[in-house]
Design an enzyme around this catalytic site. Sequence first.
Site, short mmCIF file in Angstrom:
data_model
loop_
_atom_site.label_atom_id
_atom_site.label_comp_id
_atom_site.label_asym_id
_atom_site.label_seq_id
_atom_site.Cartn_x
_atom_site.Cartn_y
_atom_site.Cartn_z
N SER A 16 11.68 -4.31 0.74
CA SER A 16 12.79 -3.67 0.02
C SER A 16 13.21 -2.33 0.61
O SER A 16 14.21 -1.74 0.19
CB SER A 16 12.41 -3.45 -1.45
OG SER A 16 11.45 -2.40 -1.58
N ASP A 55 13.62 -5.24 -8.72
CA ASP A 55 12.18 -5.03 -8.58
C ASP A 55 11.94 -3.57 -8.23
O ASP A 55 12.42 -3.08 -7.21
CB ASP A 55 11.62 -5.95 -7.49
CG ASP A 55 10.12 -5.81 -7.28
OD1 ASP A 55 9.47 -5.10 -8.07
OD2 ASP A 55 9.60 -6.41 -6.32
N GLY A 88 0.86 -1.18 0.00
CA GLY A 88 0.00 0.00 0.00
C GLY A 88 0.89 1.22 0.00
O GLY A 88 1.86 1.29 0.78
N ALA A 117 7.55 -0.21 -5.09
CA ALA A 117 7.72 0.65 -3.90
C ALA A 117 8.91 1.59 -3.97
O ALA A 117 9.15 2.34 -3.03
CB ALA A 117 7.80 -0.17 -2.62
N ALA A 118 9.64 1.62 -5.08
CA ALA A 118 10.77 2.54 -5.18
C ALA A 118 10.31 3.99 -5.03
O ALA A 118 10.96 4.80 -4.36
CB ALA A 118 11.51 2.35 -6.50
N GLY A 119 9.19 4.32 -5.67
CA GLY A 119 8.66 5.67 -5.53
C GLY A 119 8.24 5.98 -4.11
O GLY A 119 8.39 7.11 -3.63
N ASP A 120 7.70 4.99 -3.42
CA ASP A 120 7.28 5.19 -2.03
C ASP A 120 8.50 5.41 -1.14
O ASP A 120 8.47 6.24 -0.22
CB ASP A 120 6.49 3.98 -1.54
CG ASP A 120 5.20 3.79 -2.32
OD1 ASP A 120 4.64 4.79 -2.79
OD2 ASP A 120 4.77 2.63 -2.46
#
Length: 305
Positions: free
Chosen positions: A292, A247, A40, A250-253
């Site tokens: 991650s 992967d 999320g 969630a990198a932006g998160d």
Amino acid sequence: MKNKIVVVGSTNMDMVVKTGHIPKPGETVLGGTFFMNPGGKGANQAVAVARLGGDVTFISKIGNDIFGKQSSKIFDDEGVDIGGIYAEMNSPSGIALITVDDKGENSIVVAPGANAFLNEANVQDAFDKYPQAGVLLVQLEIPMETVEAAIRYARSKQITVILNPAPMNAAVSKLLDKIDIITPNAHEAEALSKHPISDVDSAIAAAKKIQALGVKTVIITLGEEGAILLTEDDVQHIEAPKVEAVDSTAAGDVFNGAFAVALSEGKSLKNAVTFACRAAAIAVTKMGAQSSIPYRNEILLTYFD
């Protein structure tokens, strides 16, 4: 200094399949590894803030089910203040179905579940508990009226507002003159600016078009190319470390959580974006969403002023 960070957003359970390539419409592919991972966008950003040393409260809504209970325990274990977590009795927790290809790119479908019931009353109740908040970080996996309420409250308390417009919603354009900083990725920036992005120069042009819509500071994330930082006085391209991506989930998160932490600590915008790029670069070398997210001691901080 008011360094409390309030994250308002979604909580999901991610169901991830690793495969050779993302299926086209009508195509079935045989995948490899499957695993479940808490996610999320709101939850990811809140956990990122906590792991990177920020003082964070998370405002969200979970279902009264096993996924919701697991998520609440994870937040508590991570050091996220859960005073703003509410249970929705008549809806399951949100879930996300994620396919990750062998280049680390992903395709995501989200069933919002309880996230769709996070409302203005929840936001008001939670915010009232934290009068010393200094930064609000919000995304768009919750109802737009709830996003608007959080931004409205933050403005009334002189809280710095960071809006991560993901997933993109056309209604976000009416919020741009009410926020301090917007952090779209290239796809979201194209949608906001109506300007195609193919390289750094076109990203700068898109950032200027977004700024003209009313927001003072525009940060466009460009994946392995780093980020564009546009303020009222300057524009900069901040490069990201070169890594082998596994992967991008969630990198932006992670970027947004890290940026909020650095900003809450009084770092300059440039140094905050640099910190965020380094955190996101570490995240793409690992599988999963919250699994991650790096810890602060994984990131070199010697470049800070």
